[in-house]
Design an enzyme around this catalytic site. Structure first.
Site, PDB file in Angstrom:
ATOM      1  N   THR B  49      38.483  58.252  41.174  1.00 15.15           N
ATOM      2  CA  THR B  49      37.374  56.991  41.388  1.00 15.15           C
ATOM      3  C   THR B  49      37.876  55.785  40.502  1.00 15.15           C
ATOM      4  O   THR B  49      38.976  55.841  40.093  1.00 15.15           O
ATOM      5  CB  THR B  49      36.050  57.296  40.606  1.00 15.15           C
ATOM      6  OG1 THR B  49      36.349  57.305  39.121  1.00 15.15           O
ATOM      7  CG2 THR B  49      35.412  58.652  41.107  1.00 15.15           C
ATOM      8  N   CYS B  50      37.157  54.579  40.526  1.00 10.94           N
ATOM      9  CA  CYS B  50      37.684  53.314  40.112  1.00 10.94           C
ATOM     10  C   CYS B  50      37.915  53.496  38.622  1.00 10.94           C
ATOM     11  O   CYS B  50      38.648  52.937  38.051  1.00 10.94           O
ATOM     12  CB  CYS B  50      36.928  52.255  40.501  1.00 10.94           C
ATOM     13  SG  CYS B  50      34.971  52.406  39.809  1.00 10.94           S
ATOM     14  N   ASN B  51      37.128  54.493  37.895  1.00  6.11           N
ATOM     15  CA  ASN B  51      37.183  54.626  36.477  1.00  6.11           C
ATOM     16  C   ASN B  51      38.001  55.870  35.996  1.00  6.11           C
ATOM     17  O   ASN B  51      38.141  56.117  34.705  1.00  6.11           O
ATOM     18  CB  ASN B  51      35.986  54.797  35.607  1.00  6.11           C
ATOM     19  CG  ASN B  51      35.277  53.527  35.600  1.00  6.11           C
ATOM     20  OD1 ASN B  51      35.882  52.432  35.520  1.00  6.11           O
ATOM     21  ND2 ASN B  51      33.987  53.297  35.745  1.00  6.11           N
ATOM     22  N   GLU B 114      24.751  56.969  35.064  1.00  9.61           N
ATOM     23  CA  GLU B 114      24.696  56.615  36.346  1.00  9.61           C
ATOM     24  C   GLU B 114      24.783  57.783  37.520  1.00  9.61           C
ATOM     25  O   GLU B 114      25.458  58.525  36.933  1.00  9.61           O
ATOM     26  CB  GLU B 114      25.940  55.591  36.547  1.00  9.61           C
ATOM     27  CG  GLU B 114      27.339  56.163  36.472  1.00  9.61           C
ATOM     28  CD  GLU B 114      28.187  56.416  37.399  1.00  9.61           C
ATOM     29  OE1 GLU B 114      27.696  55.952  38.488  1.00  9.61           O
ATOM     30  OE2 GLU B 114      29.370  56.350  37.286  1.00  9.61           O
ATOM     31  N   GLY B 189      19.276  28.193  44.120  1.00 14.91           N
ATOM     32  CA  GLY B 189      20.374  27.996  43.512  1.00 14.91           C
ATOM     33  C   GLY B 189      21.312  29.016  43.985  1.00 14.91           C
ATOM     34  O   GLY B 189      20.933  30.141  44.699  1.00 14.91           O
ATOM     35  N   GLU B 192      26.563  32.581  40.329  1.00 11.02           N
ATOM     36  CA  GLU B 192      27.077  33.975  40.325  1.00 11.02           C
ATOM     37  C   GLU B 192      26.034  35.239  40.029  1.00 11.02           C
ATOM     38  O   GLU B 192      25.735  36.059  40.714  1.00 11.02           O
ATOM     39  CB  GLU B 192      28.199  34.261  39.373  1.00 11.02           C
ATOM     40  CG  GLU B 192      28.791  35.238  39.116  1.00 11.02           C
ATOM     41  CD  GLU B 192      29.371  35.803  40.595  1.00 11.02           C
ATOM     42  OE1 GLU B 192      29.434  36.965  40.734  1.00 11.02           O
ATOM     43  OE2 GLU B 192      29.781  34.929  41.298  1.00 11.02           O
ATOM     44  N   MET B 193      25.117  34.793  39.016  1.00  6.15           N
ATOM     45  CA  MET B 193      23.829  35.744  38.892  1.00  6.15           C
ATOM     46  C   MET B 193      23.193  35.957  39.825  1.00  6.15           C
ATOM     47  O   MET B 193      22.558  36.789  40.249  1.00  6.15           O
ATOM     48  CB  MET B 193      23.218  35.171  37.601  1.00  6.15           C
ATOM     49  CG  MET B 193      22.372  36.109  36.806  1.00  6.15           C
ATOM     50  SD  MET B 193      23.288  37.447  36.205  1.00  6.15           S
ATOM     51  CE  MET B 193      21.969  38.693  36.037  1.00  6.15           C
TER      52      MET B 193
END
Lengths: 214, 349
Positions: B49-51, B114, B189, B192-193
């Site tokens: 996986t990515c981790n 997760e 707006g 990024e958030m």
């Protein structure tokens, strides 16, 4: 007879809950929590009802059961089940809404259904409850064989209370239908009328007489 | 006979090493083929996986297998063994068993509890199983790991609540509107958030209306990415009748949404619930609106507080989870001993 009446009412309530369970159960509608929350409310109501309400009049009890009687009982019980479902969903709505407002989410926040689901259950059960309960009252009037008997019935506190409750719930439904109010205020109204009815029943009864009888 | 795991993850290796050793799904079976050809493991599963990149195997000779596996990793990544050997962990049973149970349950993840990793473990196992890389031991081990993950989620609070600001906002929206499909979310707006929150909401089926007063091109870019429509700032009030969720994230120095505005919107909506998310600093929505019936206002601090509380709740469950994982490890080891008693004894002697 009184006990059997409320036993039957409880069974009707179970049927209504079972309907809600099958109708609303999904990933987004954890109906089992709805049922778990509703049952103690219903139990409490039926317990108090069995203890406090007067038995039906001897005159009525002596009479041969007719089709009108069965229709009257069936409609009243179904209406009662619908109204109880409406009350429990309204209570859950208020609880969930208070959680969202407070921003301090307890564990049961994740278990209770969404406001949208609760509003839908509340609205549908209130409509069915009101309609069936009103038809129940109407059939009761038709069951009364003459005006004198009808006059006696209208003097009965139970009947007056039933009529008043029914009228108040129709008022709430009118506000909801006309979209003047929805959400919290309607839920508060449903619970308020129910509490009013409950307190009136309990306070109007001669508790000491009941205690003496026990 | 022994169950072994060798690999590295986000705790032991930096991203520069992890990306070199990461094996994409389309190369995974070719990668396992190399192990099969050299007869390093009797059974093998690759979890990449990515981790993390981990190889689970059943071995007869532990030392030889580890050396051979390291050589394959070097060949694949074109790295010197010295550059990543100290980042590798090699665990023998029962630690390897306990490790897989923890990984599958999300206890070893960057975001504790997760659920994505459970699906990744399942996919890794199914891919290996379909290509006949697994046998009785790894079949049982991986199937049990998925059961352990489910068990932990049911009997502890490891999966309760979300731990990122965007997912907390989605959780709250789902508790108001039930299903976000068909719900309209307006974003004022284009920061990024705001984009992160928009991604989370549209990912759950919400339809977007993006409003920007100064960055129209950025608004159109967000529309291309997440769908919906771009709305000129002057028209946002007219569109409010269609909106269920309002997200504000502008740099305005004053409130752009007042209590009176919200009151008139609520009248027009016939008191249908309205979810306001104000992630701007300074705040864009008057705080007094939260007192109104059927209006649910959350600012960035509220969302962060819930996310942090959920994170702390999950961390508080780690000890209970560890006990459950230990019990399941013991259960699996008992099964392994009963099934392969003589072989384990022979390899141990």
């Amino acid at each position: 007879m009184n006990f059997l009446f409320f036993l039957a009412a409880f069974l009707f309530y179970f049927v209504t809950l079972a309907f809600c369970f099958t109708r609303f159960e999904s990933r987004h509608h954890p109906a089992r929590y709805f049922v778990l929350f509703s049952l103690p409310v219903a139990m409490l109501v039926f317990l108090f009802a069995v203890i406090y309400l007067h038995p039906i009049t001897q005159d009525a009890a002596d009479r041969e059961p007719t089709r009108w009687l069965w229709l009257h009982l069936g409609l009243i019980l179904s209406g009662l089940a619908g109204l109880l479902t409406a009350v429990s969903s309204a209570m859950m709505y208020l609880l969930q809404s208070a959680q969202l407002k407070s921003k301090h989410l307890k564990n049961y926040f994740f278990k209770l259904p969404s406001l949208d689901s609760l509003d839908r259950v509340h609205f549908i059960s209130l409509v069915w409850g009101c309609v069936l309960f009103s038809l129940g009252i109407l059939s009761g009037i038709l069951w009364a064989q003459n005006l004198k008997e009808l006059g006696q019935w209208l003097g009965d506190k139970k009947v007056i209370l039933s009529l008043a409750t029914c009228l108040m719930y129709w008022g709430i439904l009118f506000l909801r239908f006309s979209s003047l109010r929805r959400g919290q205020k309607i839920a508060i109204g449903t619970v308020f009328v129910f509490i009013l009815l409950f307190v009136t029943i309990v306070s109007s009864h001669d508790v000491s007489r009941f205690a003496g009888r026990v | 006979m022994e169950i072994l795991v060798m690999g590295l993850n986000h705790k032991t290796a930096p991203v520069e090493i992890r990306e070199k050793l990461s094996v994409p799904a389309n190369e995974a079976m070719g990668f396992l083929k190399r192990f099969e050809q050299k007869r390093i493991f009797d059974e093998q599963v690759l979890l990449s996986t990515c981790n993390r990149t981990e190889i689970y195997g059943v071995v007869q000779n532990h030392a030889e297998a580890v050396d051979a596996a390291k050589r394959i990793l070097c060949e694949y990544s074109h790295l010197d063994l010295a550059s990543f050997e100290d980042k590798l962990y090699v665990l023998k049973q029962p630690d390897s068993v306990r490790h897989l149970f923890s990984v599958a349950s999300g206890l070893d993840s960057m975001v504790i509890g997760e659920t994505e990793i459970t699906g990744q473990v399942k996919e890794a196992y199914l891919a290996a199983h379909q290509n006949r890389h697994t046998g009785k031991v790894l079949n049982n081990l991986f199937q049990r790991s998925l059961k352990v993950a489910k068990n932990l989620r049911t009997h502890t609070e490891i999966g309760v609540g979300r731990v990122s600001v965007a997912s907390v906002a989605v959780d709250l929206a789902e508790k108001i509107f039930d299903d976000l499909k068909g719900v309209r979310v307006m974003v004022i707006g284009t920061g990024e958030m705001a984009a992160q929150l928009l991604k989370a909401m549209t990912g759950h089926g919400a339809r977007a209306l993006i409003v920007s007063s100064h960055h129209e091109e950025r608004a159109r870019e967000l529309v291309r990415e997440f769908g919906g429509e771009a709305v000129p700032y002057e028209l946002f009030e007219k569109k409010m009748g269609e909106v269920d969720i309002l997200l504000t994230s502008t740099f305005s120095s004053h409130c752009i949404v007042t209590e009176n505005q919200v009151r008139s919107w609520m009248r027009a909506r016939h008191d249908k619930p309205l979810f306001l998310v104000d992630i701007a600093m300074p705040r864009n929505i008057e705080a007094s609106t939260e007192k109104m019936d059927n209006v649910y206002l959350y600012n960035i601090d509220d969302l962060k507080e819930i996310a942090d509380k959920n994170k702390a709740l999950r961390e508080g469950q780690l000890e209970t989870c560890a006990h459950l994982v230990q019990a399941q490890t013991q259960y699996f080891m008992d099964w392994l001993f009963k099934e392969f008693n003589s072989k384990i004894a022979a390899s141990g002697s």
